[in-house]
Write a protein that holds these residues in place. Structure first.
Motif, PDB file in Angstrom:
ATOM      1  N   PRO A   1      33.792  36.723  33.452  1.00  0.00           N
ATOM      2  CA  PRO A   1      34.960  36.664  32.561  1.00  0.00           C
ATOM      3  C   PRO A   1      35.567  38.045  32.311  1.00  0.00           C
ATOM      4  O   PRO A   1      34.855  39.013  32.033  1.00  0.00           O
ATOM      5  CB  PRO A   1      34.395  36.090  31.259  1.00  0.00           C
ATOM      6  N   LEU A   2      36.878  38.096  32.424  1.00  0.00           N
ATOM      7  CA  LEU A   2      37.633  39.324  32.172  1.00  0.00           C
ATOM      8  C   LEU A   2      38.703  39.051  31.128  1.00  0.00           C
ATOM      9  O   LEU A   2      39.170  37.923  30.978  1.00  0.00           O
ATOM     10  CB  LEU A   2      38.296  39.814  33.466  1.00  0.00           C
ATOM     11  N   PHE A   3      39.076  40.084  30.384  1.00  0.00           N
ATOM     12  CA  PHE A   3      40.177  39.976  29.433  1.00  0.00           C
ATOM     13  C   PHE A   3      41.081  41.180  29.620  1.00  0.00           C
ATOM     14  O   PHE A   3      40.667  42.210  30.162  1.00  0.00           O
ATOM     15  CB  PHE A   3      39.671  39.886  27.986  1.00  0.00           C
ATOM     16  N   ALA A   4      42.323  41.057  29.191  1.00  0.00           N
ATOM     17  CA  ALA A   4      43.294  42.139  29.327  1.00  0.00           C
ATOM     18  C   ALA A   4      42.862  43.335  28.483  1.00  0.00           C
ATOM     19  O   ALA A   4      42.603  43.184  27.285  1.00  0.00           O
ATOM     20  CB  ALA A   4      44.676  41.662  28.909  1.00  0.00           C
ATOM     21  N   VAL A   5      42.760  44.493  29.119  1.00  0.00           N
ATOM     22  CA  VAL A   5      42.308  45.689  28.424  1.00  0.00           C
ATOM     23  C   VAL A   5      43.169  45.941  27.178  1.00  0.00           C
ATOM     24  O   VAL A   5      44.388  45.842  27.220  1.00  0.00           O
ATOM     25  CB  VAL A   5      42.291  46.924  29.361  1.00  0.00           C
TER      26      VAL A   5
ATOM     27  N   GLU B   1      36.614  45.486  40.668  1.00  0.00           N
ATOM     28  CA  GLU B   1      35.892  45.790  41.899  1.00  0.00           C
ATOM     29  C   GLU B   1      34.479  45.219  41.870  1.00  0.00           C
ATOM     30  O   GLU B   1      33.999  44.641  42.844  1.00  0.00           O
ATOM     31  CB  GLU B   1      35.807  47.322  42.059  1.00  0.00           C
ATOM     32  N   LEU B   2      33.806  45.389  40.743  1.00  0.00           N
ATOM     33  CA  LEU B   2      32.445  44.874  40.609  1.00  0.00           C
ATOM     34  C   LEU B   2      32.428  43.352  40.724  1.00  0.00           C
ATOM     35  O   LEU B   2      31.545  42.784  41.365  1.00  0.00           O
ATOM     36  CB  LEU B   2      31.823  45.322  39.289  1.00  0.00           C
ATOM     37  N   SER B   3      33.424  42.690  40.134  1.00  0.00           N
ATOM     38  CA  SER B   3      33.457  41.219  40.214  1.00  0.00           C
ATOM     39  C   SER B   3      33.655  40.752  41.649  1.00  0.00           C
ATOM     40  O   SER B   3      33.188  39.689  42.026  1.00  0.00           O
ATOM     41  CB  SER B   3      34.525  40.638  39.286  1.00  0.00           C
ATOM     42  N   GLU B   4      34.311  41.543  42.475  1.00  0.00           N
ATOM     43  CA  GLU B   4      34.452  41.202  43.891  1.00  0.00           C
ATOM     44  C   GLU B   4      33.125  41.357  44.623  1.00  0.00           C
ATOM     45  O   GLU B   4      32.838  40.624  45.567  1.00  0.00           O
ATOM     46  CB  GLU B   4      35.519  42.074  44.543  1.00  0.00           C
ATOM     47  N   LEU B   5      32.299  42.294  44.187  1.00  0.00           N
ATOM     48  CA  LEU B   5      31.006  42.547  44.841  1.00  0.00           C
ATOM     49  C   LEU B   5      29.928  41.561  44.416  1.00  0.00           C
ATOM     50  O   LEU B   5      29.157  41.086  45.242  1.00  0.00           O
ATOM     51  CB  LEU B   5      30.518  43.966  44.527  1.00  0.00           C
ATOM     52  N   VAL B   6      29.851  41.261  43.110  1.00  0.00           N
ATOM     53  CA  VAL B   6      28.744  40.451  42.587  1.00  0.00           C
ATOM     54  C   VAL B   6      29.143  39.013  42.261  1.00  0.00           C
ATOM     55  O   VAL B   6      28.295  38.204  41.939  1.00  0.00           O
ATOM     56  CB  VAL B   6      28.102  41.098  41.334  1.00  0.00           C
TER      57      VAL B   6
ATOM     58  N   GLY C   1      20.346  38.777  32.131  1.00  0.00           N
ATOM     59  CA  GLY C   1      20.740  37.383  31.938  1.00  0.00           C
ATOM     60  C   GLY C   1      21.619  37.203  30.716  1.00  0.00           C
ATOM     61  O   GLY C   1      21.761  36.096  30.200  1.00  0.00           O
ATOM     62  N   LEU C   2      22.201  38.287  30.249  1.00  0.00           N
ATOM     63  CA  LEU C   2      23.039  38.279  29.054  1.00  0.00           C
ATOM     64  C   LEU C   2      24.470  37.893  29.427  1.00  0.00           C
ATOM     65  O   LEU C   2      25.073  38.522  30.289  1.00  0.00           O
ATOM     66  CB  LEU C   2      23.021  39.673  28.426  1.00  0.00           C
ATOM     67  N   PRO C   3      25.035  36.856  28.814  1.00  0.00           N
ATOM     68  CA  PRO C   3      26.444  36.563  29.068  1.00  0.00           C
ATOM     69  C   PRO C   3      27.282  37.772  28.670  1.00  0.00           C
ATOM     70  O   PRO C   3      26.986  38.458  27.692  1.00  0.00           O
ATOM     71  CB  PRO C   3      26.753  35.382  28.138  1.00  0.00           C
ATOM     72  N   PHE C   4      28.326  38.044  29.453  1.00  0.00           N
ATOM     73  CA  PHE C   4      29.168  39.194  29.137  1.00  0.00           C
ATOM     74  C   PHE C   4      30.604  38.929  29.529  1.00  0.00           C
ATOM     75  O   PHE C   4      30.904  38.028  30.307  1.00  0.00           O
ATOM     76  CB  PHE C   4      28.643  40.466  29.813  1.00  0.00           C
ATOM     77  N   ILE C   5      31.474  39.742  28.960  1.00  0.00           N
ATOM     78  CA  ILE C   5      32.897  39.718  29.260  1.00  0.00           C
ATOM     79  C   ILE C   5      33.334  41.173  29.342  1.00  0.00           C
ATOM     80  O   ILE C   5      32.819  42.022  28.616  1.00  0.00           O
ATOM     81  CB  ILE C   5      33.684  38.928  28.178  1.00  0.00           C
ATOM     82  N   ALA C   6      34.258  41.445  30.254  1.00  0.00           N
ATOM     83  CA  ALA C   6      34.670  42.835  30.478  1.00  0.00           C
ATOM     84  C   ALA C   6      36.193  42.936  30.563  1.00  0.00           C
ATOM     85  O   ALA C   6      36.871  41.973  30.924  1.00  0.00           O
ATOM     86  CB  ALA C   6      34.035  43.357  31.763  1.00  0.00           C
TER      87      ALA C   6
ATOM     88  N   HIS D   1      38.454  51.192  28.724  1.00  0.00           N
ATOM     89  CA  HIS D   1      39.792  51.473  29.245  1.00  0.00           C
ATOM     90  C   HIS D   1      39.682  52.140  30.605  1.00  0.00           C
ATOM     91  O   HIS D   1      40.628  52.126  31.382  1.00  0.00           O
ATOM     92  CB  HIS D   1      40.579  52.347  28.269  1.00  0.00           C
ATOM     93  N   SER D   2      38.526  52.752  30.889  1.00  0.00           N
ATOM     94  CA  SER D   2      38.259  53.339  32.199  1.00  0.00           C
ATOM     95  C   SER D   2      36.752  53.456  32.387  1.00  0.00           C
ATOM     96  O   SER D   2      36.005  53.532  31.414  1.00  0.00           O
ATOM     97  CB  SER D   2      38.923  54.716  32.328  1.00  0.00           C
ATOM     98  N   GLU D   3      36.313  53.416  33.621  1.00  0.00           N
ATOM     99  CA  GLU D   3      34.902  53.509  33.977  1.00  0.00           C
ATOM    100  C   GLU D   3      34.803  54.163  35.336  1.00  0.00           C
ATOM    101  O   GLU D   3      35.690  54.006  36.169  1.00  0.00           O
ATOM    102  CB  GLU D   3      34.256  52.112  34.112  1.00  0.00           C
ATOM    103  N   GLY D   4      33.672  54.832  35.569  1.00  0.00           N
ATOM    104  CA  GLY D   4      33.342  55.250  36.919  1.00  0.00           C
ATOM    105  C   GLY D   4      32.706  54.045  37.573  1.00  0.00           C
ATOM    106  O   GLY D   4      33.377  53.152  38.071  1.00  0.00           O
ATOM    107  N   PHE D   5      31.404  53.950  37.517  1.00  0.00           N
ATOM    108  CA  PHE D   5      30.691  52.764  37.980  1.00  0.00           C
ATOM    109  C   PHE D   5      30.149  52.056  36.751  1.00  0.00           C
ATOM    110  O   PHE D   5      29.412  52.654  35.968  1.00  0.00           O
ATOM    111  CB  PHE D   5      29.542  53.137  38.924  1.00  0.00           C
TER     112      PHE D   5
END
Length: 124
Positions: free
Chosen positions: A82-86, A73-78, A60-65, A45-49
């Motif tokens: 995949p993202l889902f609604a918090v 922000e991280l997805s813009e950098l790297v 190399g692990l598939p992930f979703i956040a 629900h919240s993160e620093g970095f």
């Protein structure tokens, strides 16, 4: 499993009461361990970095956040991931299903509010 230090007493007590979750504390070889998993889920629900997201990507692990600002922000950098609604479990399950075109293949999946792992076949 949960990797990292759990300092909040109430959280540690709730984790200890679960049969399917083990706290392993800090692990300098976490990236190597992550190669044994099928999927990492970061429902924060919240993160620093979001360092754990980078560790999963490095393994190399598939992930979703969740779609919180730190993950966006991280997805813009790297690059996009995949993202889902918090807080939206239906969105999480729907988006996660598309990450297994061949049905997985490693031994476990990984749910991470701070590295919480769940074995394959368990329902979220």
């Amino acid at each position: 499993f949960i990797a990292g230090d759990v300092t909040e007493t109430d959280v540690a007590e709730r984790i200890a009461a679960l049969d399917n979750v083990t706290s392993i504390g800090f692990d300098k070889d976490i990236v190597q361990k992550l190669t044994n998993y099928d999927l990492a889920v970061f429902p924060s629900h919240s993160e620093g970095f979001p360092y754990a997201v980078l560790e999963a990507a490095h393994a190399g692990l598939p992930f979703i956040a969740s779609d919180i600002p730190a993950h966006l922000e991280l997805s813009e950098l790297v690059g996009p991931f995949p993202l889902f609604a918090v807080g939206d479990v239906v969105s999480l399950v729907g988006r996660s299903a598309g990450l297994f075109p061949g049905g997985g293949g490693r031994r476990q999946s990984h749910l991470c509010p701070s590295f919480v792992h769940v074995q394959s076949g368990q329902k979220l």
